[in-house]
Structures are given as structure tokens and as C-alpha cells.
Design an enzyme around this catalytic site. Structure first.
Site, PDB file in Angstrom:
ATOM      1  N   GLU A 326       0.907  -1.166   0.097  1.00 29.91           N
ATOM      2  CA  GLU A 326      -0.100  -0.231  -0.044  1.00 29.91           C
ATOM      3  C   GLU A 326       0.852   1.333   0.204  1.00 29.91           C
ATOM      4  O   GLU A 326       0.408   2.434  -0.286  1.00 29.91           O
ATOM      5  CB  GLU A 326      -0.767  -0.007   1.233  1.00 29.91           C
ATOM      6  CG  GLU A 326      -1.950  -1.197   1.268  1.00 29.91           C
ATOM      7  CD  GLU A 326      -1.278  -2.377   1.736  1.00 29.91           C
ATOM      8  OE1 GLU A 326      -0.177  -2.583   1.901  1.00 29.91           O
ATOM      9  OE2 GLU A 326      -2.260  -3.187   2.196  1.00 29.91           O
ATOM     10  N   LYS A 434      -1.513 -12.475  22.876  1.00 27.49           N
ATOM     11  CA  LYS A 434      -1.962 -12.054  24.021  1.00 27.49           C
ATOM     12  C   LYS A 434      -2.035 -12.885  25.344  1.00 27.49           C
ATOM     13  O   LYS A 434      -2.752 -13.783  24.994  1.00 27.49           O
ATOM     14  CB  LYS A 434      -3.170 -11.556  23.424  1.00 27.49           C
ATOM     15  CG  LYS A 434      -3.652 -10.486  24.541  1.00 27.49           C
ATOM     16  CD  LYS A 434      -5.000  -9.774  24.106  1.00 27.49           C
ATOM     17  CE  LYS A 434      -5.260  -8.442  25.336  1.00 27.49           C
ATOM     18  NZ  LYS A 434      -6.378  -7.709  24.700  1.00 27.49           N
ATOM     19  N   TRP A 439       0.599  -7.804  25.923  1.00 31.24           N
ATOM     20  CA  TRP A 439       0.954  -8.123  24.593  1.00 31.24           C
ATOM     21  C   TRP A 439       2.469  -8.837  24.663  1.00 31.24           C
ATOM     22  O   TRP A 439       3.393  -8.256  25.357  1.00 31.24           O
ATOM     23  CB  TRP A 439       1.097  -6.985  23.752  1.00 31.24           C
ATOM     24  CG  TRP A 439      -0.218  -6.638  23.360  1.00 31.24           C
ATOM     25  CD1 TRP A 439      -0.668  -5.336  23.930  1.00 31.24           C
ATOM     26  CD2 TRP A 439      -1.292  -7.291  22.464  1.00 31.24           C
ATOM     27  NE1 TRP A 439      -2.154  -5.035  23.390  1.00 31.24           N
ATOM     28  CE2 TRP A 439      -2.641  -6.225  22.572  1.00 31.24           C
ATOM     29  CE3 TRP A 439      -1.360  -8.237  21.775  1.00 31.24           C
ATOM     30  CZ2 TRP A 439      -3.581  -6.748  22.019  1.00 31.24           C
ATOM     31  CZ3 TRP A 439      -2.559  -8.786  21.204  1.00 31.24           C
ATOM     32  CH2 TRP A 439      -3.923  -7.749  21.251  1.00 31.24           C
TER      33      TRP A 439
HETATM   34  P1  ADP Z   1       1.975  -8.862   2.492  1.00 30.21           P
HETATM   35  O1  ADP Z   1       0.750  -8.044   3.193  1.00 30.21           O
HETATM   36  O2  ADP Z   1       1.035  -9.604   1.541  1.00 30.21           O
HETATM   37  O3  ADP Z   1       2.821  -9.587   3.379  1.00 30.21           O
HETATM   38  P2  ADP Z   1       3.444  -6.834   1.743  1.00 30.21           P
HETATM   39  O4  ADP Z   1       4.747  -7.103   1.147  1.00 30.21           O
HETATM   40  O5  ADP Z   1       2.927  -5.225   1.492  1.00 30.21           O
HETATM   41  O6  ADP Z   1       2.742  -7.742   1.879  1.00 30.21           O
HETATM   42  O7  ADP Z   1       3.920  -6.654   3.581  1.00 30.21           O
HETATM   43  C1  ADP Z   1       3.805  -5.568   4.105  1.00 30.21           C
HETATM   44  C2  ADP Z   1       3.977  -5.815   5.659  1.00 30.21           C
HETATM   45  O8  ADP Z   1       5.202  -6.600   5.851  1.00 30.21           O
HETATM   46  C3  ADP Z   1       4.218  -4.501   6.585  1.00 30.21           C
HETATM   47  O9  ADP Z   1       2.870  -4.322   6.988  1.00 30.21           O
HETATM   48  C4  ADP Z   1       4.817  -5.182   7.673  1.00 30.21           C
HETATM   49  O10 ADP Z   1       4.279  -5.738   8.555  1.00 30.21           O
HETATM   50  C5  ADP Z   1       5.828  -6.265   7.050  1.00 30.21           C
HETATM   51  N1  ADP Z   1       7.085  -5.843   6.803  1.00 30.21           N
HETATM   52  C6  ADP Z   1       7.703  -4.941   5.635  1.00 30.21           C
HETATM   53  N2  ADP Z   1       8.827  -4.641   5.933  1.00 30.21           N
HETATM   54  C7  ADP Z   1       9.050  -5.031   7.286  1.00 30.21           C
HETATM   55  C8  ADP Z   1      10.355  -4.679   8.142  1.00 30.21           C
HETATM   56  N3  ADP Z   1      11.491  -4.326   7.607  1.00 30.21           N
HETATM   57  N4  ADP Z   1      10.221  -5.249   9.332  1.00 30.21           N
HETATM   58  C9  ADP Z   1       9.096  -5.959   9.995  1.00 30.21           C
HETATM   59  N5  ADP Z   1       8.116  -6.216   9.156  1.00 30.21           N
HETATM   60  C10 ADP Z   1       8.111  -5.606   7.921  1.00 30.21           C
END
Ligand code: ADP
Length: 538
Positions: A326, A434, A439
Site C-alpha cells: 500500500e 496476547k 502483549w
Molecule cells: P503482505 O501484506 O502480503 O505481506 P507486503 O509485502 O505489502 O505484503 O507486506 C507488508 C508488511 O510486511 C508490513 O505491513 C509489515 O508487517 C511487514 N514488513 C515489511 N517490512 C518490514 C520490516 N522491515 N520489518 C518488519 N516487518 C516488515
């Protein structure tokens, strides 16, 4: 000032004019191709003219079903160059989801990579909107196929116009590309990228404090071109005239290491799983990785142990970044501030393992139950984002209302912010554990586990507990040579000094592999289902 729309074709035009001799190196099933930007430019114009001939109109959607290779790069510019929209289909989705997203996006043309044709043959009868199927292959003769007619990409290009002019009247807010993101339940959700968003995001990738992409780089996106536009690298690298290396189909850590060595790659990007694999490769074979100035890691949290292994042991600079489908995607990049360079190594590593500082151009809030959280590195809340490359909704999807409210994207990521403004993701809302009303961050436990010398990969998930609601359980893949030699107790004892007692996992399950999503992230939902009946929790 002049009112000039921000437009993707200016990127390729710049590369053609200023960097005609610089190369795009592309690995396909048969060979390594070397094309100059002059050639890429002509071929892109040919493709654009062919698409117009096939009846593609502004606003129409053309889909790609392809790896990172030069023909895919040509589509990246040819499709938006005629005012149409490139839908980069995730090749690893289930057949059901592939059918859904191609139909939902009403794709008219489908560009297919050679080895992926069987997947499309299986679903073709259910694709209701595709009129033209084009095969991206090196072969002169097309393979036998149940898809008829099937066009040859190269033959079509041969009939195209190498001087075709891209449209100049495209409104900057009109769509140029789209990708789908996987939803927790139900069908994937579509995100549409405008020319303006991709333009500004690409510019951001060139900032010295973000990825610092420049003409001096050799850029190799390992992150797939169907996963949030390969994090924008193909656009930016073309625009800046950087040499590009596209690693192609079914690559392995060995292939990646070979390409880095041979092509002198300076900047590469991918998810942690890729870098764990490359690490194993460079540890077992003597490799010259000295050209690398930045290994960009995002998509999931980069464990401290991984950053350390690259930087301390192998002297390869590592860069942690965060974003999502997004958000086009880059949102934060974790670089130390100048005065933090004096901190002890351990402290610096802990900061760099955070997701980092918000890049210029975006706005953020982290909101908990009581409103915006304090920037104390402790209080947790949901990360909200706003900016010119943040989506404002999903493509024709009623689930838009769940994530887009009050002018903000609600990311579903739970974060803290420290005094210096570094964002640290604690978990995704759906992965938080949880226990007894409090958390527990699975990410923190995973990070700590991966610091153990025997642990290759670790995922911590919630298992239902009658007494506590949920309890953490660790799923661990041991490194070769350590299998059967490390006990559950040893790992829990290793964690004990670092966490409150109630954070410690109730069990450790050893496994050969952790299930992964279509873009290589740990599939926690599947893991939860897999282990919930196998372990006893308090
Ligand atoms: P999906 O939702 O299909 O996994 P995305 O590739 O759009 O697709 O994923 C986004 C999500 O990936 C973020 O909302 C986050 O939770 C996680 N994410 C992305 N980069 C990182 C990062 N550097 N560290 C931790 N989580 C990450």
C-alpha cells in the site's frame, strides 16, 4: 512554475538520451542478455506500439506474469507510456487467487514468462477478460500450447515501431501500475500506483539518506518485480542511468552470488530469507562480495544476527527498510544519525535492526488506546501513514474501509517510536501474542532466538491457552551440523536472561522448514494451525 505532470516515460527517455551505452544485464532460462539503454528504449517503444495495435487503450490493464528480466522491465515503461496500467501478477499465488486478481483487474493482455506458461494454461479457461496472450521467450519457435492464439513477444517486437512516441498528455494522477497484497482472509487486495506516486517514490530512492541509488550503482533487485514494483528499483535505476542486473527465473543463492561477483553489483534488495540463503552460500564458498555497498532488507524484520553476520563477519553493508504494498513501498530506512555512530557496537546494531526513520515526504502517527503514543521506545500503537505514495484505498474493494480511515492508512503494524524517532515494529496486529491480557512481541523473541549460533530461522506464534488466552511457542529450524544437538531447554535458557519470565515460549518445536508466503515471509497462520494440537501450553 510550469505545470508539468510527473510522468514515468521521462525516466526512460532520460536513460536513452544520457546513458545510451549503459547496460541492463538480464538472466533468462537460456542465457545472460546484455542490452544497452538505447536498445531497451527502442524495444520498449516497439512494445508500446504493438500494444496500441492490439487495441490497448489508455486506462486499460495489461498484466505481466514474469520474473525479474529485461522484457518485464520493458513492460514497466511501455504500458504506462501509452496511458495503460501494468498489473504485475504475483506468480506464486494459488490458481484461485491468480484467476481472481486477473479477472478483478479486468486485464486485457497477459505477458507470460516462458517457464510460467503451464500455470496460465491451467487457468486460462477461467480468465474472462484476457484477449491476448504473449509469451516472453528466447526461443524462435513457440512451444505447443493449449492457449491459442499465443503470440511471441520477440516476433511482435520485430513488427513494432522503434521510434514510437510515448504519450505526453497523461494526467499525473492517472494509474500506471498495480499490485495485489495478500489478505489475512479472502482474496488479495489491489493497490493502484499513479505516475505521480511512482515518480516521487523513485526520486526518494535516490536520496543519500534513503537508498542513495545513483548512476554509480549496479542495481540488482532480488525482490520480485511483482512484489510492490521490486520496491521501485527498476524505475529509479533506469531514471538515474544505473547499470541493472535482473536475476531472472528460479534463481538460487549460488546464481545470486555469481551475478554479484561477475557484474560487480553494488546495491541489491530482498526479504530476509534471501539474505539468509546468500549468507550460507558465501560462507561455504569463497566469494568476492566486495563490490556490494548496500544489501537492502525489508518485507519482514531483519534479525540483528543477520545484520551482524553481513557487516561484522563479511564486511558487507546492510540496510534495513520497511514498507508495504500500500506504500509503493519505502516508508522507513534505518540509518544511524551522525551522533549515534559513537555508541557501542551492540547499541548501534539494536538501533539499526529497528525499521528506522520516516523518509522525507511522508507523515506518520503511532496511535494506541490513549491516542498518539509517547516517543519513549516503549509505548505501543498502530502505525498510521499519509503521503504522496501512500494508497488511499484498495481497487474496487469494500475492504478499503477497514484500513483507510480519516485520511490515514492504518497499516495493521504495531510499533514503538524511540526518542530519536526510530520506528520499531513490534508485530503485525494479527501476529501479536496476547497472554494474560498483556502483549508479547513475537518479533523480539525471534530476534533473540536467531542470535543463537545453532539457529537458522525462528518463528514465534500464539497457541491458544485456556488459562492465559494465548501462549508463545517457538518454531525453530537449526543450522546444518546442529540438528539433534540442541535441546528445547537450551534455547529457553538462552532466552531467559533477556526477557520477563512470562514472555518465554512454553515450547520449542524443531522443524525442517518454516512455511513461507508467496513473497518469502514466514506464514504464521499456517504455522499456528500446524502446531496448535502438537504442543502443550500453560
Ligand atoms: P503482505 O501484506 O502480503 O505481506 P507486503 O509485502 O505489502 O505484503 O507486506 C507488508 C508488511 O510486511 C508490513 O505491513 C509489515 O508487517 C511487514 N514488513 C515489511 N517490512 C518490514 C520490516 N522491515 N520489518 C518488519 N516487518 C516488515
Amino acid at each position: 512554475m510550469m505545470k508539468v505532470p510527473l510522468n514515468l516515460s521521462t525516466m526512460l527517455e532520460r536513460a536513452e538520451k544520457l546513458f545510451p551505452k549503459k547496460e541492463v544485464v538480464s538472466r533468462t532460462l537460456t542465457k545472460i542478455h546484455r542490452l544497452t539503454y538505447k536498445e531497451i528504449g527502442e524495444r520498449t517503444r516497439r512494445l508500446a506500439s504493438v500494444l496500441v495495435e492490439l487495441g490497448v487503450q489508455p486506462g486499460d490493464k495489461v498484466a505481466s506474469f514474469a520474473w525479474n528480466q529485461h522484457r518485464h522491465l520493458e513492460a514497466y515503461f511501455a504500458v504506462p507510456g501509452i496511458g495503460a496500467v501494468l498489473h504485475m501478477v504475483n506468480i506464486r499465488l494459488s490458481a484461485e487467487h491468480i484467476i481472481y486478481i486477473i479477472n478483478h483487474a479486468e486485464n486485457k493482455v497477459l505477458l507470460i514468462d516462458e517457464d510460467l506458461l503451464p500455470i496460465i494454461e491451467k487457468v486460462k479457461d477461467q480468465l474472462t477478460t484476457v484477449k491476448h496472450f504473449i509469451l516472453m521467450t528466447d526461443q524462435e519457435e513457440l512451444p505447443e500450447s493449449s492457449i491459442q492464439p499465443l503470440y511471441s513477444y520477440e516476433k511482435l517486437l520485430a513488427s513494432g515501431d522503434p521510434t514510437f512516441a510515448f504519450r505526453k498528455d497523461i494526467d499525473e494522477y492517472s494509474p500506471a501500475g498495480m499490485c495485489f497484497t495478500s489478505a489475512t482472509t479472502g482474496n488479495p487486495k489491489g493497490v493502484v500506483y499513479t505516475h505521480r506516486a511512482l515518480f516521487l517514490h523513485s526520486m526518494c530512492l535516490g536520496l543519500v539518506d534513503t537508498l542513495a541509488l545513483s548512476e554509480t550503482d549496479v542495481s540488482m533487485p532480488v525482490v520480485p518485480m511483482f512484489h510492490v514494483n521490486a520496491w521501485g528499483m527498476p524505475y529509479a535505476a533506469t531514471w538515474f542511468g544505473a547499470k541493472q542486473v535482473l536475476p531472472g527465473p528460479q534463481f538460487t543463492p549460488k546464481i545470486l552470488a555469481d551475478l554479484i561477483e561477475q557484474e560487480k553489483v553494488t546495491v541489491t534488495a530482498g526479504v530476509p530469507t534471501i539474505w539468509l540463503g546468500l549468507l550460507q552460500e558465501i560462507e561455504k564458498s569463497n566469494r568476492d562480495m566486495s563490490s556490494l555497498r548496500s544489501v537492502v532488507c525489508g518485507g519482514s524484520a531483519a534479525p540483528v544476527s543477520l545484520i551482524k553476520a553481513y557487516e561484522e563477519k563479511h564486511k558487507i553493508p546492510f540496510l534495513h527498510a520497511y514498507g508495504m504494498t500500500e506504500t509503493t513501498p519505502v516508508v522507513t530506512v534505518s540509518r544511524l544519525k551522525t551522533y549515534q555512530n559513537d555508541l557501542p557496537l551492540e547499541e548501534r546494531m539494536l538501533i539499526r535492526a529497528k525499521q528506522g526513520l520516516l523518509v522525507p515526504g511522508l507523515e506518520m502517527r503511532v496511535v494506541g488506546d490513549q491516542g498518539d503514543v509517547a516517543w519513549d521506545g516503549k509505548e505501543m500503537g498502530e502505525l498510521l501513514l499519509k503521503g504522496p505514495w501512500i494508497a488511499d484505498g484498495y481497487y474496487k474493494d469494500e475492504r478499503t474501509a477497514e484500513n483507510f480511515r480519516d485520511g490515514w492508512l492504518h497499516t495493521g503494524d504495531i510499533a514503538t517510536v524511540d526518542e530519536e524517532g526510530f520506528v520499531k515494529l513490534v508485530d503485525r496486529t494479527k501476529d501479536l501474542i496476547k497472554s494474560g491480557g498483556e502483549w508479547i512481541s513475537s518479533v523480539d523473541l525471534e530476534n533473540a532466538l536467531m542470535a543463537h549460533e545453532a539457529v537458522f530461522e525462528a518463528a514465534v506464534v500464539a497457541v491458544p491457552s485456556e488459562k492465559w488466552d494465548e501462549r508463545p511457542v517457538a518454531c525453530v529450524v537449526l543450522k546444518e551440523g546442529f540438528k539433534g544437538k540442541v535441546s528445547e531447554k537450551e534455547l529457553i535458557d538462552f532466552l531467559a536472561p533477556k526477557f520477563a519470565k512470562w514472555w518465554l515460549p512454553d515450547a520449542v518445536v524443531f522443524m525442517d522448514e518454516i512455511p513461507k508466503t508467496s513473497v518469502g515471509k514466514m506464514l504464521k497462520r499456517a504455522l499456528r494451525d500446524q502446531i496448535r494440537d502438537k504442543v502443550k501450553v500453560g
